[in-house]
Design a protein around this motif. Structure first.
Motif, PDB file in Angstrom:
ATOM      1  N   UNK A 399       0.805  -1.122  -0.009  1.00 38.15           N
ATOM      2  CA  UNK A 399      -0.091  -0.037   0.140  1.00 38.15           C
ATOM      3  C   UNK A 399       0.798   1.253   0.056  1.00 38.15           C
ATOM      4  N   UNK A 400       1.803   1.466   0.945  1.00 40.15           N
ATOM      5  CA  UNK A 400       2.662   2.656   1.052  1.00 40.15           C
ATOM      6  C   UNK A 400       3.431   2.857  -0.418  1.00 40.15           C
ATOM      7  N   UNK A 401       3.898   1.621  -0.711  1.00 39.20           N
ATOM      8  CA  UNK A 401       4.765   1.840  -2.098  1.00 39.20           C
ATOM      9  C   UNK A 401       3.897   2.211  -3.219  1.00 39.20           C
ATOM     10  N   UNK A 402       2.612   1.832  -3.175  1.00 33.15           N
ATOM     11  CA  UNK A 402       1.408   2.073  -4.390  1.00 33.15           C
ATOM     12  C   UNK A 402       1.259   3.491  -4.302  1.00 33.15           C
ATOM     13  N   UNK A 403       1.227   4.228  -2.911  1.00 32.19           N
ATOM     14  CA  UNK A 403       0.820   5.431  -2.816  1.00 32.19           C
ATOM     15  C   UNK A 403       2.191   6.505  -3.373  1.00 32.19           C
ATOM     16  N   UNK A 404       3.084   5.964  -2.942  1.00 31.60           N
ATOM     17  CA  UNK A 404       4.497   6.685  -3.420  1.00 31.60           C
ATOM     18  C   UNK A 404       4.480   6.767  -4.849  1.00 31.60           C
ATOM     19  N   UNK A 405       4.497   5.477  -5.679  1.00 31.11           N
ATOM     20  CA  UNK A 405       4.458   5.291  -7.146  1.00 31.11           C
ATOM     21  C   UNK A 405       3.447   6.255  -7.562  1.00 31.11           C
ATOM     22  N   UNK A 406       2.241   6.318  -7.178  1.00 33.50           N
ATOM     23  CA  UNK A 406       1.219   7.411  -7.686  1.00 33.50           C
ATOM     24  C   UNK A 406       1.238   8.676  -7.668  1.00 33.50           C
ATOM     25  N   UNK A 407       1.860   9.008  -6.505  1.00 35.86           N
ATOM     26  CA  UNK A 407       2.436  10.678  -6.594  1.00 35.86           C
ATOM     27  C   UNK A 407       3.568  10.718  -7.573  1.00 35.86           C
ATOM     28  N   UNK A 408       4.465  10.026  -7.662  1.00 40.92           N
ATOM     29  CA  UNK A 408       5.528  10.000  -8.882  1.00 40.92           C
ATOM     30  C   UNK A 408       5.046   9.978 -10.269  1.00 40.92           C
ATOM     31  N   UNK A 409       3.885   9.341 -10.366  1.00 40.85           N
ATOM     32  CA  UNK A 409       3.529   9.312 -11.846  1.00 40.85           C
ATOM     33  C   UNK A 409       2.417  10.265 -12.326  1.00 40.85           C
ATOM     34  N   UNK A 410       1.782  10.952 -11.001  1.00 42.93           N
ATOM     35  CA  UNK A 410       0.539  11.567 -11.391  1.00 42.93           C
ATOM     36  C   UNK A 410      -0.571  11.094 -11.472  1.00 42.93           C
ATOM     37  N   UNK A 411      -1.035   9.942 -10.939  1.00 47.93           N
ATOM     38  CA  UNK A 411      -1.986   9.256 -11.209  1.00 47.93           C
ATOM     39  C   UNK A 411      -2.734   8.623  -9.961  1.00 47.93           C
ATOM     40  N   UNK A 412      -4.015   8.194  -9.990  1.00 51.41           N
ATOM     41  CA  UNK A 412      -4.565   7.596  -8.582  1.00 51.41           C
ATOM     42  C   UNK A 412      -3.730   6.288  -8.254  1.00 51.41           C
ATOM     43  N   UNK A 413      -3.959   6.039  -6.866  1.00 50.36           N
ATOM     44  CA  UNK A 413      -3.410   4.934  -6.442  1.00 50.36           C
ATOM     45  C   UNK A 413      -3.975   3.518  -7.037  1.00 50.36           C
ATOM     46  N   UNK A 414      -5.272   3.449  -7.383  1.00 49.32           N
ATOM     47  CA  UNK A 414      -6.213   2.541  -7.924  1.00 49.32           C
ATOM     48  C   UNK A 414      -5.428   2.234  -9.311  1.00 49.32           C
ATOM     49  N   UNK A 415      -4.969   3.266 -10.051  1.00 50.32           N
ATOM     50  CA  UNK A 415      -4.214   2.951 -11.292  1.00 50.32           C
ATOM     51  C   UNK A 415      -2.851   2.043 -11.072  1.00 50.32           C
ATOM     52  N   UNK A 416      -2.417   2.395  -9.987  1.00 45.81           N
ATOM     53  CA  UNK A 416      -1.204   1.522  -9.882  1.00 45.81           C
ATOM     54  C   UNK A 416      -1.451   0.068  -9.600  1.00 45.81           C
ATOM     55  N   UNK A 417      -2.462   0.130  -8.842  1.00 44.02           N
ATOM     56  CA  UNK A 417      -2.908  -1.150  -8.388  1.00 44.02           C
ATOM     57  C   UNK A 417      -3.499  -2.308  -9.544  1.00 44.02           C
ATOM     58  N   UNK A 418      -4.112  -1.581 -10.442  1.00 41.74           N
ATOM     59  CA  UNK A 418      -4.649  -2.087 -11.768  1.00 41.74           C
ATOM     60  C   UNK A 418      -3.714  -2.442 -12.687  1.00 41.74           C
ATOM     61  N   UNK A 419      -2.695  -1.776 -12.696  1.00 39.39           N
ATOM     62  CA  UNK A 419      -1.624  -2.084 -13.751  1.00 39.39           C
ATOM     63  C   UNK A 419      -0.786  -3.454 -13.130  1.00 39.39           C
ATOM     64  N   UNK A 420      -0.408  -3.454 -11.955  1.00 38.22           N
ATOM     65  CA  UNK A 420       0.370  -4.627 -11.509  1.00 38.22           C
ATOM     66  C   UNK A 420      -0.623  -5.826 -11.528  1.00 38.22           C
ATOM     67  N   UNK A 421      -1.804  -5.757 -11.172  1.00 37.60           N
ATOM     68  CA  UNK A 421      -2.847  -6.782 -11.478  1.00 37.60           C
ATOM     69  C   UNK A 421      -2.842  -7.353 -12.828  1.00 37.60           C
ATOM     70  N   UNK A 422      -3.072  -6.287 -13.654  1.00 35.25           N
ATOM     71  CA  UNK A 422      -2.887  -6.625 -15.246  1.00 35.25           C
ATOM     72  C   UNK A 422      -2.107  -7.251 -15.761  1.00 35.25           C
ATOM     73  N   UNK A 423      -0.644  -6.771 -15.083  1.00 37.01           N
ATOM     74  CA  UNK A 423       0.606  -7.285 -15.519  1.00 37.01           C
ATOM     75  C   UNK A 423       0.840  -8.922 -15.117  1.00 37.01           C
ATOM     76  N   UNK A 424       0.354  -8.943 -14.000  1.00 32.29           N
ATOM     77  CA  UNK A 424       0.260 -10.587 -13.577  1.00 32.29           C
ATOM     78  C   UNK A 424      -0.413 -11.225 -14.232  1.00 32.29           C
ATOM     79  N   UNK A 425      -1.575 -10.813 -14.392  1.00 32.92           N
ATOM     80  CA  UNK A 425      -2.465 -11.674 -15.496  1.00 32.92           C
ATOM     81  C   UNK A 425      -2.032 -11.921 -16.940  1.00 32.92           C
TER      82      UNK A 425
END
Length: 512
Positions: A399-425
Motif C-alpha cells: 500500500x505505501x509503495x503504491x501511494x509513492x508510485x502514484x504520487x511520482x507518476x501523477x495518477x490515482x493509487x487505484x491505477x497503480x494497483x490495476x496495472x500490477x494486477x493486469x501485468x500478473x494476469x
C-alpha cells in the motif's frame, strides 16, 4: 476513409451466410447492394458498371453453384475483382541501369507533393538508397524552404540553388540536379515540381519541359485521395498532357469517401504505387492492391502488420523475451521487459491503426477509434516511477509503495494497483501460450497444446456405461452382454476363444 464501403459490404455478405444455395434473385440482390455501396463510396460509375458485370457473371457460374459454401465463394469473387480495380499486382519502382534514377512528382497544388517528396526520400533511404530532393517548385511562396525542412527531418540531401518565391528557372534546376547527383554519389533524384489550383496550359507546359530536360525513369502523379470525382478527371488530364507511370495517393487517412481515388487505376490504366496515410514522414508505404482489398472487406492486413513488426523488433530480442516467458512460469519476465515491449509497439505507430489491421476489427471500430493513445504514456510513467527492485519483483509493492508510485507518476493509487494486477494476469496468459498451453479459458488449438479443461471433460464423459435410447439397439446390446456372461461361465474369454488355445510353434518363432 473506406469505413462506409466496408460497412455496406459486410452487411451485404451477412445476408448471404447460412444459405446452402444462391438463387438468381439472391445474386441480383447482392449485386444491387454492392452497386449502391460502391456508388456511395464515390467510385466512378464506369468502374462500378464493369465491376458489377464481372461479379454477376462469375457468381452465376459453376464456381458458385457447385461450391460447398456459396456465400464464401461470392466474397472471394468480390475480393478478387476489387483487387483488379485497385490495379492487380503490386507495382514496384523501376531503377535506372546507370544511376541516378530520376523520379518526377507531378500534381495539383495542395495534393501534398512536397511533403510526399520527403516521405519517399525517407522510404528509399530505408531501402538502402541515397536520395536527393530537388526544389523545382519556384513559384509557391516558401516551397523551397518547406522542402529543405522536410529533407532535414527525413535525413536526406536537398538541392535548392534558387530561392524560389517566383525567382529562378525550374527547368534549369532540374537539369543541373542530375549532374549534381552524379558528382555527389546520389543514386536517386526526386524532383518536386510546381502545382496549380486547376489544370492550365502553363502548368502542363512547365511539367512537360522538366520531363524532357531530365528524362525521368518514373513520373508519379500525386493525387489527394479526398478530392472526390475530380481526381479521375485530373488524372486523365495529366495522363494526356504530361504522361505519368504511376499514382501516389496522399491523405489516405482522411475521412472523406475515397472511392474516386481507387477508380484512377482502372480509368487511366496506371497503377497506384504508393500511399500516404498520415502526417508523419514514416506514415508512407508501397501500395498493395490485395492488402487494401482485404482491409475494405474487413479481412485485415496481417502482412503489413508483420512487416512493421519486423522493422521494429529484432529477432534476437524477440527470442530473448520468448525464453523469459517460457521459463519459471514467466517469472523472469519483469516490468522492465514489459515497458521495453510497450515502447517497441509504440514505434510501430498508432495503436488504433495497428488494431485496425487485424481481421474482423471492423465490428469494433468505434471502440478502436476511442482508444486513448496517452494510456500507454501513463502506463510508462507508472513503471518508471518504480524502483529497480519493484520492477523486478512487483509482488513487494504494498500500500505505501503504491501511494509513492502514484504520487511520482501523477495518477490515482487505484491505477497503480490495476496495472500490477493486469501485468500478473498478462504474464500468466503469455507464459501459458509460450509453453504451448494455448489461450486460458479457450479450447485447445491443434499444434498449440492447451485445453486441460477439455481433457477433464472427456474423462468425465467416459465414466459409466450409457444405455442406448433405441429399444431395438438396447435389446441387441443386452443379448450380446448375456452371451458374453455365458461364455465366461463356460471358461471362454470374451469373444468366444478358448483360453487353452496356443499359436503354432512356427508362428511363435517368427514373432520372436
Amino acid at each position: 476513409m473506406f469505413d462506409t464501403l466496408s460497412d455496406r459490404l459486410a452487411a451485404t455478405f451477412k445476408s448471404l451466410r447460412g444459405k446452402g444455395r444462391l438463387s438468381p434473385e439472391d445474386i441480383d440482390a447482392t449485386a444491387r447492394e454492392i452497386r449502391i455501396a460502391l456508388l456511395e463510396a464515390d467510385v466512378a460509375l464506369p468502374v462500378v458498371r464493369a465491376f458489377i458485370a464481372k461479379v454477376k457473371e462469375r457468381a452465376a457460374g459453376a464456381e458458385v453453384s457447385q461450391a460447398l459454401n456459396p456465400a464464401q465463394q461470392v466474397i472471394k469473387i468480390v475480393n478478387e475483382e476489387l483487387i483488379g480495380i485497385l490495379g492487380g499486382e503490386t507495382r514496384v519502382l523501376r531503377f535506372a541501369k546507370q544511376p541516378p534514377t530520376v523520379i518526377m512528382l507531378a500534381g495539383l497544388q495542395g495534393a501534398g507533393k512536397t511533403t510526399l517528396a520527403g516521405k519517399l526520400g525517407l522510404w528509399l533511404k530505408g531501402q538502402g538508397h541515397t536520395p536527393l530532393l530537388v526544389a523545382c517548385d519556384l513559384q509557391r511562396p516558401n516551397a523551397v524552404t518547406q522542402l529543405s525542412v522536410v529533407a532535414d527531418r527525413a535525413g536526406v540531401a536537398v538541392y535548392a540553388p534558387e530561392p524560389g518565391n517566383g525567382v529562378g528557372d525550374p527547368v534549369k534546376v532540374a537539369k543541373d540536379s542530375v549532374e549534381y547527383a552524379r558528382t555527389k554519389q546520389h543514386d536517386v533524384v526526386i524532383v518536386d515540381t510546381a502545382g496549380r489550383l486547376g489544370i492550365d496550359e502553363e502548368l502542363m507546359k512547365q511539367a512537360a519541359d522538366i520531363r524532357d530536360a531530365v528524362s525521368p525513369d518514373e513520373v508519379l502523379f500525386v493525387v489527394d485521395a479526398m478530392i472526390g470525382q475530380d481526381a479521375v478527371n485530373t488524372a486523365e488530364a495529366f495522363r494526356d498532357g504530361v504522361g505519368f507511370d504511376g499514382v501516389v495517393l496522399s491523405k489516405l487517412d482522411g475521412d472523406a469517401r475515397g472511392g474516386a481515388a481507387l477508380s484512377i487505376a482502372h480509368v487511366t490504366g496506371k497503377q497506384i504505387m504508393f500511399a500516404s496515410n498520415g502526417e508523419k514522414l514514416d506514415e508512407f508505404d508501397a501500395f498493395h492492391p490485395d492488402r487494401m482489398a482485404s482491409r475494405i472487406l474487413d479481412m485485415g492486413d496481417l502482412l503489413t502488420l508483420i512487416e512493421q513488426a519486423e522493422k521494429t523488433f529484432s529477432q534476437a530480442e524477440a527470442e530473448k523475451m520468448a525464453s523469459k516467458l517460457a521459463s519459471s512460469k514467466g517469472k523472469d519476465f519483469t516490468l522492465d521487459d514489459f515497458l521495453a515491449q510497450m515502447e517497441q509497439v509504440r514505434k510501430m505507430g498508432s495503436i488504433s491503426k495497428l488494431l485496425g489491421m487485424l481481421p474482423g476489427t471492423g465490428q469494433i471500430k468505434d471502440q478502436i477509434n476511442n482508444i486513448d493513445e496517452k494510456d500507454v504514456d501513463r502506463t510508462a510513467a507508472i513503471i518508471k516511477s518504480m524502483t529497480p527492485g519493484e520492477r523486478q519483483d512487483p509482488v513487494i509493492i504494498n500500500g505505501s509503495r503504491r501511494a509513492r508510485i502514484a504520487r511520482g507518476s501523477g495518477v490515482e493509487v487505484s491505477a497503480v494497483k490495476n496495472l500490477v494486477e493486469r501485468f500478473f494476469d498478462a504474464r500468466k496468459m503469455m507464459s501459458k501460450m509460450a509453453q504451448g498451453g494455448g489461450m486460458p479459458g479457450m479450447p485447445g488449438i491443434p499444434g498449440m497444446g492447451g485445453g486441460p479443461g477439455r481433457a477433464k471433460k472427456k474423462t468425465k464423459q467416459a465414466k459409466g456405461k450409457q444405455r442406448s435410447g433405441n429399444p431395438m439397439k438396447r435389446k441387441a446390446e443386452e443379448q450380446a452382454a448375456l452371451a458374453r456372461r455365458e461364455e465366461a461361465a463356460n471358461g471362454l474369454p470374451a469373444g468366444g476363444q478358448d483360453k487353452s488355445f496356443e499359436l503354432p510353434d512356427e508362428f511363435k518363432k517368427f514373432m520372436s
